[in-house]
Structure formats: structure tokens, C-alpha cells
Design a protein around this motif. Sequence first.
Motif, PDB file in Angstrom:
ATOM      1  N   ARG A 299       0.854  -1.172  -0.011  1.00 17.23           N
ATOM      2  CA  ARG A 299      -0.055   0.159   0.073  1.00 17.23           C
ATOM      3  C   ARG A 299       0.952   1.372   0.110  1.00 17.23           C
ATOM      4  O   ARG A 299       1.818   1.540   0.962  1.00 17.23           O
ATOM      5  N   ALA A 300       0.419   1.892  -1.157  1.00 15.85           N
ATOM      6  CA  ALA A 300       1.368   3.369  -0.914  1.00 15.85           C
ATOM      7  C   ALA A 300       0.740   4.255  -0.024  1.00 15.85           C
ATOM      8  O   ALA A 300      -0.226   4.420  -0.048  1.00 15.85           O
ATOM      9  N   SER A 301       1.505   4.681   1.052  1.00 17.56           N
ATOM     10  CA  SER A 301       1.090   5.382   1.989  1.00 17.56           C
ATOM     11  C   SER A 301       1.515   6.780   2.083  1.00 17.56           C
ATOM     12  O   SER A 301       0.881   7.507   2.811  1.00 17.56           O
ATOM     13  N   GLU A 302       2.534   7.015   1.729  1.00 17.09           N
ATOM     14  CA  GLU A 302       3.067   8.678   1.658  1.00 17.09           C
ATOM     15  C   GLU A 302       3.898   8.767   0.302  1.00 17.09           C
ATOM     16  O   GLU A 302       4.582   7.874  -0.138  1.00 17.09           O
ATOM     17  N   ARG A 313       6.543   5.947   0.193  1.00 15.40           N
ATOM     18  CA  ARG A 313       6.672   4.997   1.185  1.00 15.40           C
ATOM     19  C   ARG A 313       5.509   4.161   1.069  1.00 15.40           C
ATOM     20  O   ARG A 313       4.524   4.185   0.925  1.00 15.40           O
ATOM     21  N   LEU A 314       6.077   2.641   1.050  1.00 13.13           N
ATOM     22  CA  LEU A 314       5.122   1.537   0.749  1.00 13.13           C
ATOM     23  C   LEU A 314       5.232   0.741   2.228  1.00 13.13           C
ATOM     24  O   LEU A 314       6.069   0.577   2.779  1.00 13.13           O
ATOM     25  N   VAL A 315       3.768   0.245   2.472  1.00 15.47           N
ATOM     26  CA  VAL A 315       3.657  -0.319   3.846  1.00 15.47           C
ATOM     27  C   VAL A 315       3.218  -1.835   3.161  1.00 15.47           C
ATOM     28  O   VAL A 315       2.429  -2.207   2.226  1.00 15.47           O
ATOM     29  N   GLU A 319       3.073  -5.180   7.814  1.00  9.80           N
ATOM     30  CA  GLU A 319       3.272  -3.565   8.302  1.00  9.80           C
ATOM     31  C   GLU A 319       4.838  -3.103   8.244  1.00  9.80           C
ATOM     32  O   GLU A 319       5.051  -1.889   8.746  1.00  9.80           O
ATOM     33  N   GLU A 321       7.608  -1.119   6.466  1.00 13.68           N
ATOM     34  CA  GLU A 321       7.844  -0.091   5.598  1.00 13.68           C
ATOM     35  C   GLU A 321       8.965  -0.184   4.848  1.00 13.68           C
ATOM     36  O   GLU A 321      10.100  -0.388   5.272  1.00 13.68           O
ATOM     37  N   TRP A 323      11.074   2.138   1.499  1.00 14.09           N
ATOM     38  CA  TRP A 323      10.869   3.392   0.582  1.00 14.09           C
ATOM     39  C   TRP A 323      11.434   3.096  -0.831  1.00 14.09           C
ATOM     40  O   TRP A 323      12.467   2.254  -1.097  1.00 14.09           O
ATOM     41  N   PRO A 335      -1.737   7.339  -3.818  1.00 13.04           N
ATOM     42  CA  PRO A 335      -1.927   6.597  -2.548  1.00 13.04           C
ATOM     43  C   PRO A 335      -2.822   5.492  -2.719  1.00 13.04           C
ATOM     44  O   PRO A 335      -4.006   5.503  -3.517  1.00 13.04           O
ATOM     45  N   GLY A 336      -2.621   4.279  -1.919  1.00 10.78           N
ATOM     46  CA  GLY A 336      -3.754   3.133  -2.061  1.00 10.78           C
ATOM     47  C   GLY A 336      -2.850   1.753  -2.320  1.00 10.78           C
ATOM     48  O   GLY A 336      -1.783   1.905  -2.482  1.00 10.78           O
TER      49      GLY A 336
END
Lengths: 367, 281
Positions: A299-302, A313-315, A319, A321, A323, A335-336
Amino acid sequence: MRPVAFRAVEKSFGAVRALRPTTLDIAGGEFLTLLGPSGSGKTTLLNITAGYLAPDAGRVRIGERDVTELPARKRNIGMVFQNYALFPHLSVFENVAYGLRSRGCTRSEIRRRVEEALATVQLAGFGGRAIRQLSGGQQQRVALARALVIEPDVLLFDEPLGALDRQLRKHVQLEIRRLHQRLGRTTIYVTHDQEEALVMSDRIAVMREGRVEQIGSGRDLYERPANSFVAGFLGESNLIEGSVTRVSGDYAELSVPALGMAIRGIAAAGLAEGEPGAALLRPETIRIGADTAPCLAARASEIVYLGEIVSVRLVLADEREIWCRRLSNLGEVRPGPTTLGWPAEEVRILPIHSNEETREVRHDRSS
Amino acid sequence: MKDTRSRRPLATALLLLPAALFLLLWFAAPLGELLRLSFSDPRGALAAYRELVTGDVYRRVFANTLLVSVVVTGISILLGYPIAHVLTRLHGARLHFAFWCVLFPFWVSVLVRTFSWMLLLERNGPVNAALEALGLTSAPLPLLFNNTAVYIGMTHVMLPYAVLPIYASLVRIDRRLLLASDGLGASPWTTFRRVYLPLGMPGVGAAAALVFLLSLGFFITPALLGGISNITVAMLIEHLVNERLVWSLAAAAAFLLLGVTLALLFVAARLVPIGQALSER
């Protein structure tokens, strides 16, 4: 253009082993950077080279000369200190002339060589100024001129750019590199700034806890780090830890139970099946939106837009992380949920750097 | 913000007021009175000064005072410099102990210390006894009631005043400057002469000025340890006030000494930046 050789040089301060037995060869005219965090022993090694510290054991050679027992004044070295250590009561000219006066040069020779050195660092005409009238950058160049003018066998730098602002630092880095390419003096440069090391050095020695972890060109260290410490210290890195399941030929496989997958990559030296390892995924290696294996849900979070590149930033599923960086003109990242992948030939499987005791145990077992 | 800034000069003035009042009342006012006295000679306003400047005895007293002050200053600097240097090399408990040794004399009255010297230096005192026992002298040396005794006693009192400013100056010298000098090929002597000594000069200057000025007006030690021919200005003033009761002459002598002191201080301040040693680098 003298080579410098260290043979099993070591130094302790009380119970602290500042420098473990180190053997290192620096070619004549080479620019070698000692890179490491504070307390890694890089400054200790530099001071031993200069003659400001006596090693507990081992030999130091400059050219054909064994200088281990010689005081600094007899080694013909040029040192640029962290705070420049310019003589505040002497003029720019007298600061630069200092080493020549100690060598008993004639008045006219001193004048000629000082002016030449000041011109080399682009400070011609500054000889009459007082040190406190100069800016930080100018003081830095006076310190450089003072070290260069005595035609030292080795030029030593102890984090000389720390006090300068970022813009000026970049400029001076390139200046020092050009100067080195023109004059070709053997140079040892101490820094904790990886960018500085990459810009200037022929080779970089990455140090940790009093020993050299790896030595090589900037490209060697970045693309083929020997272990996870070097990978983490030089450049940005995503390290995914697991256990090594298979080593065959150039490749190795690392099983990562947390992600429920195995990561394949080029094996570093010293990798053994069944031992812990780490997969190094450089930020530019990761492809977002990949649909070919190996492929991982994330999930692209930032998303940080940095001009020519975008940092994401990928989660991951567990959980964790990581980069990832890619060129901005490859399209927008939203994001998503997304997928990510990487080419196996750009991934490296590394041994995990461990703390001292476990390393020593492992060393004993192998010997 | 504006408020606090405009109030600041007022606060400064209030903080300084008690000290200023005290000095005005007990220092400036008596000094003014003394100045008036110095011009009150019945023979004419400047008669007292004329007598001091032309009188052979008075001139010799001023010369002797200067000589004693110069010699004591010189010895104090020569002895104090190595002590200050050693202090800069010490750390922790050793530094505390060494400092305590340097400052200890401050806790003992000058009078007590001077009497001690009288006992030590007298004809049959321990110093002469030791010299004879060692076979260095065959007869007791005249150590008391001459300038030698004055030099010894005064240097003992002045030494801490010499050590402290020099230490303050030396301890601030960046050790890396000495390393840099060494790395550039300079011998230890050259490093001392061209780096360490000049950078410590403000402290030496401050120490010299301090010791010299204190020595000029010193009374107890020269009075007790010196001989009849070793009179200093301070002793002369005491003599004029207590024995001869000529206040105009005593006041004029005090102002001459003050004038000489200020003139020398002015010259010294030109030669070495004294304030610099005690303020920031």
C-alpha cells in the motif's frame, strides 16, 4: 606520490579498542576516504598516520620509510584539521609560510611558494589579511594552502568541511577533488558524510567499531556491499531480514516468513545456508505497479514529490515500511493498494552484520 | 518586548547604584580631600610636589619602589609561568589539588606570612642553618632587612596573582594549534616560541600589570623585611603621616604614585591587550 602502508596497526584507550589490528595499503597518489560513524576508529587511524598518536602495535610506512617511531614533525605530512587550527595571531601569509620557515627555506623561496599556494586555492592577494577577517570557507582554503605548500608526502583531512554550510560544502568538495586530480598527492580523508566520500574518493574504507568493514570504490560499496552495515551506511537501503535457504552459483535465496515469500538475489561473499541474512533492495530497484513475479502486494501510504524524483513510502503485508524512488516523468503514483516488484539481478543477499561477540564466535568456528 | 528593552538601562543603573554610592562616599570623596590636601602646603600650592620631585631622598625612594616592583614582577612571572603551564596539563582531582596549593596563601594573612619569613631568614634561622649544614656557606648570609628579603617575601605574596591570569590565558590555547605546528615540521622550541608564547602573552601582560601595580603600593612586607635604605613610597607616606605629620607632603606623594601607576598602566595597555586575557578570546 608516496604510498602509505599500515601493517596490523592497533590502538586502545583504556578498555576501549579504538582501532583493531588493521592492515591497509594506499597507493601513491590515491584519494582514500575513511568513512564511518563517530567512534569507528577513522580519526584514530588518521592521527596514527600523522604521528599525533602512537599505535600500540603494528607498523606504519610512508613510501620506503618506516615512520612508526617518528614524531609528526619529521613525517612530512600536510594536515587539514576539523576546525582548521589556523594560528590566530599570524597573518594569512605567515600561516601558509609556517611550514616553510620550519624547513629553513630562503626568504625569496618562501615568498614565491606561499604566493603560489595561495593562488592555487584562489586566495591570491589575501596574504596580508588577519585570520579573523576571513569567512569560514576562506579559512578552510588557507588551511589547505598551509598543508599543500610544504609538498607533503601525504595529505590528511580530518572532517574539514563540517563547519561549512551545505552549499559551500558541495563547492569545496569539487574543488578538493580537482586539486587532487591536478596535484596527485596521496590523500587520506576522514568523514562521516557518505556523499562527501562518494564525490571525492578513489576508494572508500567503511569503518565500524575500530575495523575496516569494506574497502572499494564508491560503486563497489553501493552496488556490492559486503554486509548489511555497509549497505545501510552508504546510500539509502531497504533491508529485509530472513534466513538464507539456498546458495547456488552467483545467486542465493532468502526466506522471509513474515512476508510468506522467498527473495532471490545475487549472493554476497561469506553467505552460508541456514544462517541469517538480509535482502538489500535499493529504493531505485523497486518497481511500483509491477505485474511479473516476484510481485508483492503493498500500500502506497506517503508520496513525496522531490522534483526529478518521487519518493514513495510503501507498507507491506506485515506492516513493514520500505521506501522506493522513481523518476517523476514515469507517471503519477497515487496512494492506495498497489503491487511492487524488482529484478532479481539488482537484489543482493547479504550476511547480517552482527555485534562483536557473535562475530568473534563465528570467526572462531570458521578458523 | 519593547517594554523590557526600555526598562533595561534603568535596571542596570539600579543594580550598579549601591556599589557606585559606596565608592563615591568612601573612595572618590576621600581621594578628592587628599588631592586638596596635597595643594595645601603653607609654602604654596605646589610646594609639596616641588619638594618631592627635587628632593634627592624622595627620588631615591621612588626609584627603589620601581626597582622592587620590577624585580618582583619579573620573578613572579618567571616562577608563575611554568606553574600555570603545568596547571593546564592537569585534570580532575589533581587540578583541584594544584589549584588549592596555588590559592592557599590567600587564606593566610600577609602579616603572618611576613613574620614567618622573618623567622626563616634571620641570622640564625633555618635557611642559614641549612645552607651551612650543606656546606654551601661558611658564615650566615645577611638575608634579612635588605632588598633580597623584600623580593622573597613579596614574590611569595604575589605569585598567585601572576599564576591565575597566565593560567586563564594558556588554558584557552587550542591544543590543535600545537599539533598543527608540530605537523608542519616545527621543533618543540619553535612551537613554543612562535605559537604557545605569543598566544599566552595577553595573560602574561595581565599578570605583569597586576603584580606590578600591587607591588608599587605594597607596605607591610617591605616595611618588615626591608632595611633602612630600602624605603618604598608606601613606607614614606606612612612616615610622613605618622612621624612627621606633614599631610600635604604625604598626599602629594600618594598622588605622584597614583600618577606614575596610571601612566604605566596606560603604556602597558598599549603594548599588550590586557583586558583580552580575562574576557573572551
